[in-house]
Design a protein around this motif. Structure first.
Motif, PDB file in Angstrom:
ATOM      1  N   HIS A  84     -10.813   1.881   0.089  1.00 37.01           N
ATOM      2  CA  HIS A  84     -11.872   2.473   0.204  1.00 37.01           C
ATOM      3  C   HIS A  84     -12.981   2.782  -0.397  1.00 37.01           C
ATOM      4  O   HIS A  84     -12.216   3.878  -1.712  1.00 37.01           O
ATOM      5  N   HIS A 139     -16.814   0.888   1.279  1.00 34.27           N
ATOM      6  CA  HIS A 139     -16.996   1.482   2.506  1.00 34.27           C
ATOM      7  C   HIS A 139     -17.036   1.142   3.769  1.00 34.27           C
ATOM      8  O   HIS A 139     -15.957   2.006   4.417  1.00 34.27           O
ATOM      9  N   LYS A 195     -14.065  -0.028   4.204  1.00 31.16           N
ATOM     10  CA  LYS A 195     -11.741  -0.623   4.535  1.00 31.16           C
ATOM     11  C   LYS A 195     -11.699   1.227   5.231  1.00 31.16           C
ATOM     12  O   LYS A 195     -12.701   2.150   4.635  1.00 31.16           O
ATOM     13  N   ASP A 196     -11.281   1.426   5.462  1.00 34.41           N
ATOM     14  CA  ASP A 196     -10.487   2.777   6.238  1.00 34.41           C
ATOM     15  C   ASP A 196     -10.372   3.870   5.445  1.00 34.41           C
ATOM     16  O   ASP A 196      -9.918   2.915   4.294  1.00 34.41           O
ATOM     17  N   ALA A 197     -10.792   4.866   5.665  1.00 37.74           N
ATOM     18  CA  ALA A 197     -10.903   5.847   4.911  1.00 37.74           C
ATOM     19  C   ALA A 197      -9.565   6.254   3.427  1.00 37.74           C
ATOM     20  O   ALA A 197      -9.739   6.796   2.774  1.00 37.74           O
ATOM     21  N   GLY A 198      -8.577   6.727   5.240  1.00 27.86           N
ATOM     22  CA  GLY A 198      -6.635   6.036   4.305  1.00 27.86           C
ATOM     23  C   GLY A 198      -6.704   5.325   3.225  1.00 27.86           C
ATOM     24  O   GLY A 198      -5.998   5.467   2.894  1.00 27.86           O
ATOM     25  N   ASP A 199      -7.646   3.903   3.083  1.00 28.63           N
ATOM     26  CA  ASP A 199      -7.171   2.613   2.779  1.00 28.63           C
ATOM     27  C   ASP A 199      -7.372   3.233   0.621  1.00 28.63           C
ATOM     28  O   ASP A 199      -8.923   3.380   1.190  1.00 28.63           O
ATOM     29  N   ASP A 242       1.260  -1.159  -0.213  1.00 23.89           N
ATOM     30  CA  ASP A 242      -0.380  -0.028  -0.055  1.00 23.89           C
ATOM     31  C   ASP A 242       1.397   1.027  -0.023  1.00 23.89           C
ATOM     32  O   ASP A 242       1.197   0.973   0.962  1.00 23.89           O
ATOM     33  N   ASP A 257     -11.257  -9.884   6.784  1.00 25.30           N
ATOM     34  CA  ASP A 257     -12.172  -9.204   6.458  1.00 25.30           C
ATOM     35  C   ASP A 257     -13.497  -9.558   6.155  1.00 25.30           C
ATOM     36  O   ASP A 257     -14.432  -9.025   4.924  1.00 25.30           O
TER      37      ASP A 257
END
Length: 125
Positions: free
Chosen positions: A35, A26, A28-32, A3, A19
């Motif tokens: 997402h 939606h 997944k973490d916002a910074g990923d 990443d 997961d």
């Protein structure tokens, strides 16, 4: 797994196991970079006899489900669709209730859009 600079590489089977099968959406973490509120993608690995505990009702998404391996039955109002050959797929639109069952050990790829919360089966059901 990588990443870096807005690029993620991985293995669907390994990442999905972390997961509940989900690779992108939606949740997944916002910074990923994985997402997304536009689309969600799941690599579903299902043993024979596995089935969705509850029907999805009043779905606000469109879905595409593609059989990678195995034998997988999609249950829809008034009909079932059997996916038996690699590449068989079903698409259903918003508002179509559905469920599923793995008739054999199966791997399926699911793409749904948009990616919105509210459809996960609660733990323990």
């Amino acid at each position: 797994m990588n990443d870096h600079d807005g690029v993620y590489t991985g293995n669907a089977g390994k990442d999905a196991a972390l997961d509940r099968g989900w690779l992108l959406g939606h949740f997944k973490d916002a910074g990923d970079v994985r997402h997304s509120e536009a689309v969600e993608i799941k690599w579903g690995v299902h043993p024979r006899g596995d089935e969705r505990a509850l029907w999805v009702r009043g779905d606000r998404r469109t879905a595409l489900l593609v059989l990678i391996s195995g034998r997988f039955r999609v249950r829809l109002p008034g009909r079932d669709v059997l996916l038996a050959e690699q590449g068989d797929y079903a698409v259903w639109g918003r508002g179509v209730d559905h469920s599923w069952v793995a008739e054999e050990d199966s791997v399926v790829l699911t793409v749904r859009w948009p990616s919105v919360p509210g459809y996960a089966v609660p733990d323990g059901v």
